[in-house]
Scaffold this motif. Structure first.
Motif, PDB file in Angstrom:
ATOM      1  N   ASP A 257     -12.348 -22.536  59.396  1.00 35.74           N
ATOM      2  CA  ASP A 257     -11.927 -21.524  58.422  1.00 35.74           C
ATOM      3  C   ASP A 257     -13.194 -20.867  57.880  1.00 35.74           C
ATOM      4  OD1 ASP A 257     -11.194 -20.091  56.117  1.00 35.74           O
ATOM      5  OD2 ASP A 257      -9.436 -21.344  55.816  1.00 35.74           O
ATOM      6  N   PRO A 258     -13.541 -19.689  58.367  1.00 35.40           N
ATOM      7  CA  PRO A 258     -14.811 -19.054  57.966  1.00 35.40           C
ATOM      8  C   PRO A 258     -14.930 -18.860  56.456  1.00 35.40           C
ATOM      9  CG  PRO A 258     -13.852 -17.926  59.854  1.00 35.40           C
ATOM     10  CD  PRO A 258     -12.813 -18.868  59.351  1.00 35.40           C
ATOM     11  N   GLU A 259     -13.828 -18.508  55.791  1.00 37.33           N
ATOM     12  CA  GLU A 259     -13.878 -18.293  54.347  1.00 37.33           C
ATOM     13  C   GLU A 259     -14.281 -19.576  53.631  1.00 37.33           C
ATOM     14  OE1 GLU A 259     -13.548 -15.795  50.990  1.00 37.33           O
ATOM     15  OE2 GLU A 259     -13.374 -15.265  53.103  1.00 37.33           O
ATOM     16  N   ASP A 260     -13.671 -20.695  54.010  1.00 31.73           N
ATOM     17  CA  ASP A 260     -14.001 -21.975  53.387  1.00 31.73           C
ATOM     18  C   ASP A 260     -15.418 -22.410  53.736  1.00 31.73           C
ATOM     19  OD1 ASP A 260     -11.574 -22.136  52.163  1.00 31.73           O
ATOM     20  OD2 ASP A 260     -10.706 -23.576  53.580  1.00 31.73           O
ATOM     21  N   GLU A 261     -15.803 -22.214  54.993  1.00 30.62           N
ATOM     22  CA  GLU A 261     -17.150 -22.604  55.423  1.00 30.62           C
ATOM     23  C   GLU A 261     -18.206 -21.806  54.659  1.00 30.62           C
ATOM     24  OE1 GLU A 261     -17.956 -24.987  57.450  1.00 30.62           O
ATOM     25  OE2 GLU A 261     -16.007 -25.521  58.274  1.00 30.62           O
ATOM     26  N   LEU A 262     -17.994 -20.499  54.537  1.00 34.86           N
ATOM     27  CA  LEU A 262     -18.950 -19.657  53.836  1.00 34.86           C
ATOM     28  C   LEU A 262     -18.990 -20.008  52.353  1.00 34.86           C
ATOM     29  CD1 LEU A 262     -20.946 -17.320  53.921  1.00 34.86           C
ATOM     30  CD2 LEU A 262     -19.014 -15.733  53.675  1.00 34.86           C
ATOM     31  N   ARG A 263     -17.817 -20.276  51.762  1.00 36.32           N
ATOM     32  CA  ARG A 263     -17.771 -20.663  50.350  1.00 36.32           C
ATOM     33  C   ARG A 263     -18.531 -21.967  50.118  1.00 36.32           C
ATOM     34  NH1 ARG A 263     -14.486 -19.190  46.339  1.00 36.32           N
ATOM     35  NH2 ARG A 263     -13.201 -18.038  47.808  1.00 36.32           N
ATOM     36  N   ALA A 264     -18.347 -22.933  51.018  1.00 41.29           N
ATOM     37  CA  ALA A 264     -19.040 -24.215  50.873  1.00 41.29           C
ATOM     38  C   ALA A 264     -20.553 -24.029  50.938  1.00 41.29           C
ATOM     39  CB  ALA A 264     -18.570 -25.188  51.953  1.00 41.29           C
ATOM     40  N   SER A 265     -21.010 -23.189  51.865  1.00 40.26           N
ATOM     41  CA  SER A 265     -22.446 -22.930  51.975  1.00 40.26           C
ATOM     42  C   SER A 265     -22.967 -22.209  50.739  1.00 40.26           C
ATOM     43  CB  SER A 265     -22.733 -22.086  53.222  1.00 40.26           C
ATOM     44  OG  SER A 265     -22.465 -22.815  54.389  1.00 40.26           O
ATOM     45  N   ALA A 266     -22.169 -21.262  50.216  1.00 43.44           N
ATOM     46  CA  ALA A 266     -22.588 -20.527  49.024  1.00 43.44           C
ATOM     47  C   ALA A 266     -22.692 -21.455  47.819  1.00 43.44           C
ATOM     48  CB  ALA A 266     -21.599 -19.399  48.738  1.00 43.44           C
ATOM     49  N   LEU A 267     -21.726 -22.354  47.676  1.00 42.90           N
ATOM     50  CA  LEU A 267     -21.757 -23.289  46.546  1.00 42.90           C
ATOM     51  C   LEU A 267     -22.924 -24.265  46.680  1.00 42.90           C
ATOM     52  CD1 LEU A 267     -17.940 -24.063  46.157  1.00 42.90           C
ATOM     53  CD2 LEU A 267     -19.373 -22.638  44.681  1.00 42.90           C
ATOM     54  N   ALA A 268     -23.198 -24.696  47.904  1.00 42.57           N
ATOM     55  CA  ALA A 268     -24.334 -25.595  48.125  1.00 42.57           C
ATOM     56  C   ALA A 268     -25.644 -24.888  47.784  1.00 42.57           C
ATOM     57  CB  ALA A 268     -24.347 -26.080  49.578  1.00 42.57           C
ATOM     58  N   PHE A 269     -25.748 -23.614  48.159  1.00 39.33           N
ATOM     59  CA  PHE A 269     -26.951 -22.842  47.836  1.00 39.33           C
ATOM     60  C   PHE A 269     -27.101 -22.704  46.320  1.00 39.33           C
ATOM     61  CE2 PHE A 269     -28.893 -18.696  46.852  1.00 39.33           C
ATOM     62  CZ  PHE A 269     -30.141 -18.879  47.430  1.00 39.33           C
ATOM     63  N   ALA A 270     -26.012 -22.398  45.613  1.00 37.66           N
ATOM     64  CA  ALA A 270     -26.075 -22.261  44.161  1.00 37.66           C
ATOM     65  C   ALA A 270     -26.517 -23.571  43.516  1.00 37.66           C
ATOM     66  CB  ALA A 270     -24.711 -21.835  43.615  1.00 37.66           C
ATOM     67  N   SER A 271     -26.025 -24.691  44.039  1.00 38.01           N
ATOM     68  CA  SER A 271     -26.422 -25.989  43.508  1.00 38.01           C
ATOM     69  C   SER A 271     -27.913 -26.247  43.729  1.00 38.01           C
ATOM     70  CB  SER A 271     -25.593 -27.086  44.184  1.00 38.01           C
ATOM     71  OG  SER A 271     -25.978 -28.366  43.747  1.00 38.01           O
ATOM     72  N   ARG A 272     -28.410 -25.839  44.886  1.00 39.36           N
ATOM     73  CA  ARG A 272     -29.835 -26.037  45.184  1.00 39.36           C
ATOM     74  C   ARG A 272     -30.706 -25.176  44.273  1.00 39.36           C
ATOM     75  NH1 ARG A 272     -32.728 -27.943  49.745  1.00 39.36           N
ATOM     76  NH2 ARG A 272     -34.755 -28.505  48.898  1.00 39.36           N
TER      77      ARG A 272
END
Length: 304
Positions: A257-272
């Motif tokens: 699911d590209p939307e979920d995958e991209l959201r997960a990466s975006a949230l991980a980046f924000a956390s970093r």
């Protein structure tokens, strides 16, 4: 009914609807003390809409038996519809009365994303609350639709159409049809039934074009894949849009699911980013003053 037959007196408590009181034809209950005194002398039945009245509390405290049935699942939805109707009707909330489908659009979008956040965070309390907020939007739009001069419909018509759709698209559950055996077969069957029901002329008819671009591209790719459209016909241009579409489409065709995958990466980046900022503050530096070298140092120091 045996308790009613044995009773010397049967009363109807305040709070029952007029229709219920008329159907029962029982007198109104006396004051709590008088009712309790009578109950000590002879069998008495009190019919109540809830257990909060003074008479009900006195009888229960004295040991009276409670006879009732568990409320059916969904009964609270009736109260939600009633409250929405009250808010929208004359004498209700002025703000609610002014809204229309267009003015409510942004709230539907906001509440949907807040629900997605609750799901992402596995926050059960927030999930319950946000599901209610999304339900409110459905009730609100249904109530507004009921006021349309030329084509009114309300929450009952919305629910009836939903029930009809759920039943017709699950013939393997509600009819003698055992041809669907797995989830993928069910998806294909749904597409066939949708195209037949809605008399669609194209495999991409009915795709909501207002959804986020990644989700839109993924949905189009999914429809194309189910129709056996060759993958080499997906966009292959060099523009940023074509390259993004191709990446999203192939990810969806591979089952992601590209939307979920991209959201997960975006949230991980924000956390970093937050972790690196915390490392900067711990070192006595304001993150707002960081240059590229500082960011790399604190990025590595964040340990994530």
């Amino acid at each position: 009914m045996p308790a009613v037959r044995r009773a010397s007196a049967v009363y109807a408590a305040d709070g029952l609807s007029a229709a219920t009181r008329s159907a029962l034809q029982f007198p109104a209950a006396p004051a709590a003390e008088a009712l309790l005194a009578q109950a000590r002398r002879e069998p008495v039945v009190l019919i109540v809409p809830d257990l909060l009245s003074a008479q009900a509390r006195e009888l229960r405290a004295a040991g009276a038996s409670l006879i009732g049935a568990a409320a059916p699942v969904g009964v609270e939805l009736l109260d939600a519809v009633t409250v929405m109707d009250r808010l929208r009707s004359p004498g209700g909330c002025p703000w609610d009365a002014e809204q229309d489908h267009d003015s409510l659009r942004r709230y539907l979008v906001e509440e949907t994303y807040e629900l997605l956040d609750a799901i992402q965070q596995r926050d059960r309390a927030s999930l319950r609350e946000e599901l209610g907020d999304v339900l409110l939007q459905v009730l609100f739009h249904s109530r507004v639709a009921a006021e349309h001069a030329a084509d009114p419909f309300g929450v009952d018509e919305v629910a009836a159409e939903l029930v009809s759709k759920m039943v017709s698209r699950h013939p393997h559950v509600f009819a003698e049809d055992d041809t669907v055996h797995d989830a993928e077969s069910q998806h294909l069957r749904w597409d066939e039934l949708k195209q037949r029901e809605k008399q669609r002329e194209s495999i991409v008819d009915g795709v909501a074009t207002g959804q986020p671009a990644a989700a839109l591209a993924a949905k189009l790719a999914q429809r194309a894949g189910r129709a056996d459209l060759p993958e080499d016909l997906l966009p292959t241009g060099t523009s940023v849009g074509d390259r993004l579409f191709g990446l999203v489409a192939r990810a969806r065709l591979e089952g992601a699911d590209p939307e979920d995958e991209l959201r997960a990466s975006a949230l991980a980046f924000a956390s970093r980013v937050r972790a690196a900022e915390a490392a900067a503050r711990a070192a006595g530096q304001d993150p707002a003053t960081c240059n590229a070298a500082d960011w790399r140092r604190y990025w590595a120091a964040s340990g994530e």
